[in-house]
Design a protein around this motif. Structure first.
Motif, PDB file in Angstrom:
ATOM      1  N   PRO A 110      34.836  47.272  38.231  1.00  0.00           N
ATOM      2  CA  PRO A 110      35.126  45.923  38.289  1.00  0.00           C
ATOM      3  C   PRO A 110      36.379  45.661  37.764  1.00  0.00           C
ATOM      4  CG  PRO A 110      33.053  46.575  36.733  1.00  0.00           C
ATOM      5  CD  PRO A 110      33.511  47.662  37.501  1.00  0.00           C
ATOM      6  N   LEU A 111      37.020  44.651  38.327  1.00  0.00           N
ATOM      7  CA  LEU A 111      38.601  44.538  38.496  1.00  0.00           C
ATOM      8  C   LEU A 111      38.971  43.331  37.892  1.00  0.00           C
ATOM      9  CD1 LEU A 111      41.487  45.293  39.836  1.00  0.00           C
ATOM     10  CD2 LEU A 111      40.494  44.201  41.729  1.00  0.00           C
ATOM     11  N   PHE A 112      40.178  43.314  37.232  1.00  0.00           N
ATOM     12  CA  PHE A 112      40.884  42.110  36.796  1.00  0.00           C
ATOM     13  C   PHE A 112      42.326  42.162  37.504  1.00  0.00           C
ATOM     14  CE2 PHE A 112      43.833  39.755  33.874  1.00  0.00           C
ATOM     15  CZ  PHE A 112      43.354  38.756  34.288  1.00  0.00           C
ATOM     16  N   GLU A 113      42.740  41.449  38.178  1.00  0.00           N
ATOM     17  CA  GLU A 113      44.007  41.320  38.811  1.00  0.00           C
ATOM     18  C   GLU A 113      45.012  40.492  38.099  1.00  0.00           C
ATOM     19  OE1 GLU A 113      44.402  40.888  42.955  1.00  0.00           O
ATOM     20  OE2 GLU A 113      46.519  40.860  42.898  1.00  0.00           O
ATOM     21  N   SER A 114      46.089  40.744  37.966  1.00  0.00           N
ATOM     22  CA  SER A 114      47.106  39.963  37.179  1.00  0.00           C
ATOM     23  C   SER A 114      48.323  39.994  37.955  1.00  0.00           C
ATOM     24  CB  SER A 114      47.603  40.585  35.782  1.00  0.00           C
ATOM     25  OG  SER A 114      48.475  39.933  35.009  1.00  0.00           O
ATOM     26  N   THR A 115      49.226  38.843  37.791  1.00  0.00           N
ATOM     27  CA  THR A 115      50.386  38.688  38.446  1.00  0.00           C
ATOM     28  C   THR A 115      51.230  39.299  37.850  1.00  0.00           C
ATOM     29  OG1 THR A 115      50.639  36.692  37.575  1.00  0.00           O
ATOM     30  CG2 THR A 115      49.915  36.626  39.519  1.00  0.00           C
ATOM     31  N   GLU A 116      51.251  40.007  36.656  1.00  0.00           N
ATOM     32  CA  GLU A 116      52.339  40.558  35.892  1.00  0.00           C
ATOM     33  C   GLU A 116      51.435  41.844  34.996  1.00  0.00           C
ATOM     34  OE1 GLU A 116      53.890  37.755  33.262  1.00  0.00           O
ATOM     35  OE2 GLU A 116      51.989  37.454  32.107  1.00  0.00           O
ATOM     36  N   ALA A 117      52.578  42.821  34.642  1.00  0.00           N
ATOM     37  CA  ALA A 117      51.867  43.813  33.685  1.00  0.00           C
ATOM     38  C   ALA A 117      51.252  43.339  32.407  1.00  0.00           C
ATOM     39  CB  ALA A 117      52.924  44.871  33.423  1.00  0.00           C
ATOM     40  N   LEU A 118      50.133  44.046  31.895  1.00  0.00           N
ATOM     41  CA  LEU A 118      49.557  43.317  30.675  1.00  0.00           C
ATOM     42  C   LEU A 118      49.606  44.568  29.594  1.00  0.00           C
ATOM     43  CD1 LEU A 118      46.540  41.421  32.009  1.00  0.00           C
ATOM     44  CD2 LEU A 118      48.844  40.478  31.218  1.00  0.00           C
ATOM     45  N   SER A 119      49.863  44.148  28.487  1.00  0.00           N
ATOM     46  CA  SER A 119      49.604  45.220  27.353  1.00  0.00           C
ATOM     47  C   SER A 119      48.058  45.439  27.162  1.00  0.00           C
ATOM     48  CB  SER A 119      50.240  44.699  26.043  1.00  0.00           C
ATOM     49  OG  SER A 119      49.472  43.645  25.507  1.00  0.00           O
ATOM     50  N   LEU A 120      47.579  46.390  26.478  1.00  0.00           N
ATOM     51  CA  LEU A 120      46.193  46.575  26.315  1.00  0.00           C
ATOM     52  C   LEU A 120      45.579  45.450  25.546  1.00  0.00           C
ATOM     53  CD1 LEU A 120      43.849  48.650  26.625  1.00  0.00           C
ATOM     54  CD2 LEU A 120      44.375  49.549  24.558  1.00  0.00           C
ATOM     55  N   GLU A 121      46.345  45.016  24.577  1.00  0.00           N
ATOM     56  CA  GLU A 121      45.942  43.754  23.593  1.00  0.00           C
ATOM     57  C   GLU A 121      45.677  42.621  24.589  1.00  0.00           C
ATOM     58  OE1 GLU A 121      48.561  42.967  20.455  1.00  0.00           O
ATOM     59  OE2 GLU A 121      47.357  41.333  19.936  1.00  0.00           O
ATOM     60  N   GLN A 122      46.587  42.193  25.545  1.00  0.00           N
ATOM     61  CA  GLN A 122      46.548  41.086  26.324  1.00  0.00           C
ATOM     62  C   GLN A 122      45.136  41.332  27.411  1.00  0.00           C
ATOM     63  OE1 GLN A 122      50.388  41.364  27.941  1.00  0.00           O
ATOM     64  NE2 GLN A 122      50.928  39.360  27.456  1.00  0.00           N
ATOM     65  N   LEU A 123      45.026  42.605  27.584  1.00  0.00           N
ATOM     66  CA  LEU A 123      43.989  42.667  28.659  1.00  0.00           C
ATOM     67  C   LEU A 123      42.686  42.519  27.948  1.00  0.00           C
ATOM     68  CD1 LEU A 123      43.180  43.749  31.426  1.00  0.00           C
ATOM     69  CD2 LEU A 123      43.326  46.038  30.515  1.00  0.00           C
ATOM     70  N   LEU A 124      42.468  43.009  26.639  1.00  0.00           N
ATOM     71  CA  LEU A 124      41.277  42.973  25.932  1.00  0.00           C
ATOM     72  C   LEU A 124      41.189  41.349  25.660  1.00  0.00           C
ATOM     73  CD1 LEU A 124      41.195  46.119  23.837  1.00  0.00           C
ATOM     74  CD2 LEU A 124      40.509  45.648  26.162  1.00  0.00           C
ATOM     75  N   ASN A 125      41.917  40.691  25.725  1.00  0.00           N
ATOM     76  CA  ASN A 125      42.032  39.271  25.221  1.00  0.00           C
ATOM     77  C   ASN A 125      41.532  38.238  26.444  1.00  0.00           C
ATOM     78  OD1 ASN A 125      41.809  38.641  22.686  1.00  0.00           O
ATOM     79  ND2 ASN A 125      44.098  39.478  22.344  1.00  0.00           N
ATOM     80  N   GLU A 126      41.645  39.034  27.600  1.00  0.00           N
ATOM     81  CA  GLU A 126      41.123  37.903  28.762  1.00  0.00           C
ATOM     82  C   GLU A 126      39.728  37.818  29.111  1.00  0.00           C
ATOM     83  OE1 GLU A 126      42.777  36.865  31.158  1.00  0.00           O
ATOM     84  OE2 GLU A 126      44.943  37.702  30.764  1.00  0.00           O
ATOM     85  N   ASP A 127      39.529  36.420  29.425  1.00  0.00           N
ATOM     86  CA  ASP A 127      38.029  35.966  29.528  1.00  0.00           C
ATOM     87  C   ASP A 127      37.252  37.051  30.344  1.00  0.00           C
ATOM     88  OD1 ASP A 127      38.641  33.925  28.019  1.00  0.00           O
ATOM     89  OD2 ASP A 127      38.590  32.358  29.638  1.00  0.00           O
ATOM     90  N   PHE A 128      37.853  37.542  31.357  1.00  0.00           N
ATOM     91  CA  PHE A 128      37.262  38.476  32.364  1.00  0.00           C
ATOM     92  C   PHE A 128      36.651  39.559  31.576  1.00  0.00           C
ATOM     93  CE2 PHE A 128      36.920  42.155  34.950  1.00  0.00           C
ATOM     94  CZ  PHE A 128      36.480  41.434  36.014  1.00  0.00           C
ATOM     95  N   PHE A 129      37.487  40.196  30.610  1.00  0.00           N
ATOM     96  CA  PHE A 129      36.969  41.214  30.031  1.00  0.00           C
ATOM     97  C   PHE A 129      35.921  41.117  28.936  1.00  0.00           C
ATOM     98  CE2 PHE A 129      37.376  44.403  26.244  1.00  0.00           C
ATOM     99  CZ  PHE A 129      37.021  45.405  26.880  1.00  0.00           C
ATOM    100  N   LYS A 130      36.181  39.510  28.265  1.00  0.00           N
ATOM    101  CA  LYS A 130      35.254  39.256  27.062  1.00  0.00           C
ATOM    102  C   LYS A 130      33.919  39.205  27.815  1.00  0.00           C
ATOM    103  CE  LYS A 130      38.667  37.135  24.092  1.00  0.00           C
ATOM    104  NZ  LYS A 130      39.067  36.050  23.969  1.00  0.00           N
ATOM    105  N   LYS A 131      33.787  38.634  29.149  1.00  0.00           N
ATOM    106  CA  LYS A 131      32.529  38.397  29.655  1.00  0.00           C
ATOM    107  C   LYS A 131      31.785  39.769  29.989  1.00  0.00           C
ATOM    108  CE  LYS A 131      31.711  34.375  32.406  1.00  0.00           C
ATOM    109  NZ  LYS A 131      31.835  33.813  33.780  1.00  0.00           N
TER     110      LYS A 131
END
Ligand code: SF4
Length: 356
Positions: A265-286
């Protein structure tokens, strides 16, 4: 202005040089169009040393057009794994099926029919037509391009249409129509081994005297390069779930890199994310909705360079004991079974690290 005229000296010199200096390559001693085709496609974006192993494995598993046509695309992609440029594998498979359908499984012996097959451009069609059927079509690959632009002093950028046209016309004029197969092999090998991209040894070259670039000390400047495009940066965050020695995968179906390959499962971002930002993404929450997880590892950012883009990838490994509605949409596979799925070199490298 460059005078275009037939010049047998060049072909004779190339063929003489070739008979003395040529390498023994597994696909060279054959006139079987299928074998030549496979080798040419593999070598399009792959170095000879790396391509030889892939070629032998591929031919062993798919020894003829019908076997290749009858295989699944997934299996063909599996045999291509690690070579990159996967559209080559999809095209070679589609072309084999087309040959079975339109030409009763026999490789066509006319240039126009060969060039009409998926994934076969002018260069590959000329290579197959001349090597397998001795038809008078000149090949123009990067090696030929380099030699001819240096020899004749062509200094227009290599990505300009008029440069390509001029070089193709020259290659056609120089072609030895009585031995198009040997001539083409010779001119490509000459570019690969003698007129090399960097610091060719011009003092040992049979064209030392007649070559424009050597006489005018512009060898390093030719062929004139196109302006480099800035590669696009993409940020991939992969979630490698570990549940009962199994994990979740998806097939890449969009028209993009790694089409039809599998991945976590992949989340693609246009910029680098911190771990905290990543875990707060809707994609990860779902992905983790209503289940508990433990983060086992976060890889450092891995830079994976492709031709026009740079993938900055991070792999998160997470332990879970149950799944949810979202994960149910992915393919569930044990780690032992992952080799059944064609995957990118990037994912393969990650798996090698965590499995071993
Ligand atoms: S003299 Fe040098 S630049 Fe010219 S064809 Fe030979 S190797 Fe290439």
């Amino acid at each position: 202005m460059l005078q275009l005229q037939h010049n047998p000296f060049i072909s004779e010199t190339l063929i003489h040089w070739y008979t003395i200096n040529k390498r023994t390559l597994p696909w060279r001693e054959t006139s079987d169009p299928y074998v030549i085709w496979v080798s040419e496609i593999i070598l399009q974006q792959t170095r000879v040393a790396q391509g030889a192993d892939y070629f032998l494995r591929f031919i062993q598993r798919f020894p003829d057009i019908k076997t290749l046509a009858n295989a699944s695309e997934e299996e063909v992609l599996n045999y291509w794994q690690g070579l990159g440029y996967y559209s080559r594998a999809r095209n070679i498979h589609a072309a084999a099926q087309q040959i079975v359908k339109l030409h009763a499984g026999k490789f066509p012996d006319q240039y126009e029919l060969i060039v009409a097959l998926p994934g076969i451009g002018n260069y590959t069609a000329a290579a197959i037509a001349s090597f397998a059927f001795r038809l008078p079509f000149a090949v123009v690959d990067g090696n030929v391009f380099r030699f001819l632009t240096r020899y004749f002093g062509i200094d227009t950028p290599i990505d300009e249409v008029k440069t390509r046209k001029q070089v193709t016309e020259l290659a056609t004029l120089l072609l030895n129509i009585h031995q198009p197969d040997i001539h083409n092999q010779a001119i490509m090998e000459f570019g690969a081994l003698q007129c090399t991209p960097f610091s060719p040894d011009c003092s040992k070259c049979p064209f030392e005297i007649s070559c424009f670039a050597n006489a005018n000390r512009v060898v390093a400047e030719l062929p004139k390069k196109r302006k480099k495009l800035q590669p696009q940066h993409r940020y991939f965050y992969y979630f490698c779930f570990v549940q009962n020695n199994s994990t979740y995968l998806q097939k890449r179906i969009a028209k993009d890199i790694w089409h039809n390959l599998y991945e976590f499962p992949l989340f693609e971002s246009t910029e680098a994310l911190s771990l905290e930002q990543l875990l707060n993404e809707d994609f990860f929450k779902k992905l983790t909705d209503s289940i508990s997880y433990t983060i086992l590892a976060v890889s450092p950012m891995i830079k994976h360079v492709l031709s026009h883009q740079i993938i900055n990838a991070t792999f998160l490994t997470l332990a879970i004991t149950e799944n949810n509605e979202t994960l149910n949409h992915f393919v569930y596979s044990t780690f032992d079974d992952l080799s059944r799925f064609p995957i990118s070199r990037l994912t393969e490298k990650f798996l090698q690290k965590i499995v071993h």
